[in-house]
Design a protein around this motif. Sequence first.
Motif, PDB file in Angstrom:
ATOM      1  N   ALA B 141     -25.308   4.873  19.982  1.00 28.13           N
ATOM      2  CA  ALA B 141     -26.441   5.772  20.070  1.00 28.13           C
ATOM      3  C   ALA B 141     -26.427   6.848  19.371  1.00 28.13           C
ATOM      4  O   ALA B 141     -25.523   7.552  18.881  1.00 28.13           O
ATOM      5  CB  ALA B 141     -26.351   5.808  21.723  1.00 28.13           C
ATOM      6  N   GLU B 142     -27.751   7.302  19.204  1.00 29.20           N
ATOM      7  CA  GLU B 142     -27.996   8.739  18.354  1.00 29.20           C
ATOM      8  C   GLU B 142     -28.231   9.538  19.440  1.00 29.20           C
ATOM      9  O   GLU B 142     -29.148   9.358  20.155  1.00 29.20           O
ATOM     10  CB  GLU B 142     -29.089   8.550  17.496  1.00 29.20           C
ATOM     11  N   PHE B 143     -27.699  10.832  19.374  1.00 25.85           N
ATOM     12  CA  PHE B 143     -27.864  11.908  19.904  1.00 25.85           C
ATOM     13  C   PHE B 143     -28.226  13.130  18.984  1.00 25.85           C
ATOM     14  O   PHE B 143     -27.385  13.508  18.373  1.00 25.85           O
ATOM     15  CB  PHE B 143     -26.902  12.375  21.026  1.00 25.85           C
ATOM     16  N   ASP B 144     -29.414  13.799  19.098  1.00 23.13           N
ATOM     17  CA  ASP B 144     -29.633  14.908  18.073  1.00 23.13           C
ATOM     18  C   ASP B 144     -29.379  14.706  16.848  1.00 23.13           C
ATOM     19  O   ASP B 144     -29.105  15.499  16.187  1.00 23.13           O
ATOM     20  CB  ASP B 144     -29.168  16.237  18.865  1.00 23.13           C
ATOM     21  N   GLY B 145     -29.630  13.469  16.440  1.00 20.41           N
ATOM     22  CA  GLY B 145     -29.685  13.151  15.222  1.00 20.41           C
ATOM     23  C   GLY B 145     -28.408  12.628  14.361  1.00 20.41           C
ATOM     24  O   GLY B 145     -27.967  12.449  13.290  1.00 20.41           O
ATOM     25  N   LYS B 146     -27.171  12.609  15.421  1.00 22.29           N
ATOM     26  CA  LYS B 146     -26.024  12.199  15.032  1.00 22.29           C
ATOM     27  C   LYS B 146     -25.577  10.796  15.716  1.00 22.29           C
ATOM     28  O   LYS B 146     -26.092  10.879  17.088  1.00 22.29           O
ATOM     29  CB  LYS B 146     -25.110  13.369  15.308  1.00 22.29           C
ATOM     30  N   HIS B 147     -24.834  10.109  15.174  1.00 21.79           N
ATOM     31  CA  HIS B 147     -24.426   8.949  15.763  1.00 21.79           C
ATOM     32  C   HIS B 147     -22.777   8.850  16.479  1.00 21.79           C
ATOM     33  O   HIS B 147     -22.236   9.511  16.034  1.00 21.79           O
ATOM     34  CB  HIS B 147     -24.356   7.724  14.736  1.00 21.79           C
TER      35      HIS B 147
END
Lengths: 223, 240
Positions: B141-147
């Motif tokens: 999943a991606e959170f705040d642009g990071k995987h």
Amino acid sequence: MSTKLSNAQIAWRAAQDIEDGAYVNLGIGFPEMVAKFQPPGKQAIFHTENGVLNFGEAPVEGEEDWDLINAGKKAITLRPGAAFFHHADSFGMVRGGHLDVAILGTYEVAENGDLANWSTGPRGVPAVGGAMDLVHGAKRVAVITDHVTKDGRPKLVKRCALPLTGVGCVTRVYTSLAVLDIEDERFVLREKLPTMSVAELQAVTGAELVLPDQIGDLVAPEL
Amino acid sequence: MDKTVPDLATAVAGIEDGMVVMVGGFGGSGAPIELIHALIDRFKATGSPKNLTVVNNNAGNGRIGIAAMIDAGMVGKMICSFPRSADPRAFTEKYLAGEIGLELVPQGTLAERIRAAGAGIPAFYTPASYGTDVAKGKPVAEFDGKHYVQERWLKADVAILKAELADTLGNLTYRKAARNFSPLMAAAAAKTIVQATKIVQPGEIDPEHVVTPGIFVDAIVEVSDPKQEEALMRAGVAYA
């Protein structure tokens, strides 16, 4: 001057960029050498994955305490102000962005910041340790490495062929021939051996070098 | 309440075939050698417990501790981050012969999976291993642009650990870097068995100094002069 820096000289060069008071993790093996070359007046605080902050030199032979080791299972000593903590806290320090610098060895590093340093392929017993965690979270992830493999192939490449440790994680590379930053998925040349031309360096590098106006001389003392 | 048990054999008596057993330690630092060897003694005498899944950072070294468990044929699978050591023969030979399973887990992920189990968190996301072979098949999943990669908790039936001090209520302290995974494993196992160098009365460990609170501990046995795995290794000791 020889035609390339020794491992000790590469480690020396990487050590010059560590700020006073920086929290630093040094990978197992060659990167451990960086600790020996801290510039006078700059005292880094070293972290080891197995739960110690602020460890110092190896003990003299015969005085090892094998409950006091680093991630490479080598005996260590403590400096004043050391701390013990459990493994989840230790990797919280790693992933949580609390370390200033992680310095690792590598098989390959790519211009997009991908790192391959844990596996040379499917043979034998796979082992990853803390490498896949360490490449995430430190403010700077630096690699120290010979510029080419033992049989002369570039270790700085366009894309890694070996199994990845992490994607887009490396920010600086110190090699036996040059110092490079990885910016916008390109190798930017910061320093090179003064005895070597840019064309000669490019010929042993597997990706195109970006050449800024200023390129410094990579010079290390005899060690 | 008194969680003290009289001897090592009693301490490990409840460990059964097929259980998931967490073993404290990082290399030789914190390895509960006497508890491990008591388990091997029981296996050699009775054929049980066998087919264990062992959780540890490593997969044994030399011919003692976890390596001796593997040699004895009690271990069906290792869950670890680094199954190499100065002398990895026991694991390597069985692994290459297809006689032992391996779940390779990045070290920080291993620690956090164990921590999550003890804390009642069934899954979490970590940046470690994203984009690598180790993450294959796992949700991302991606959170705040990071995987990030989703990882699950790792529980155990039993943990066997080494502490420095224990009081009779199970409050523990550890010695130097021997702490490593043990406080996490104490919380993640249904039953936590501890060998302590010294057992003291409640109140003798300053509450400010307790590292593992007794709520996570079920049984304590005193081993007043514990062996150190690395020291045994260097002395060339084999437990057979």
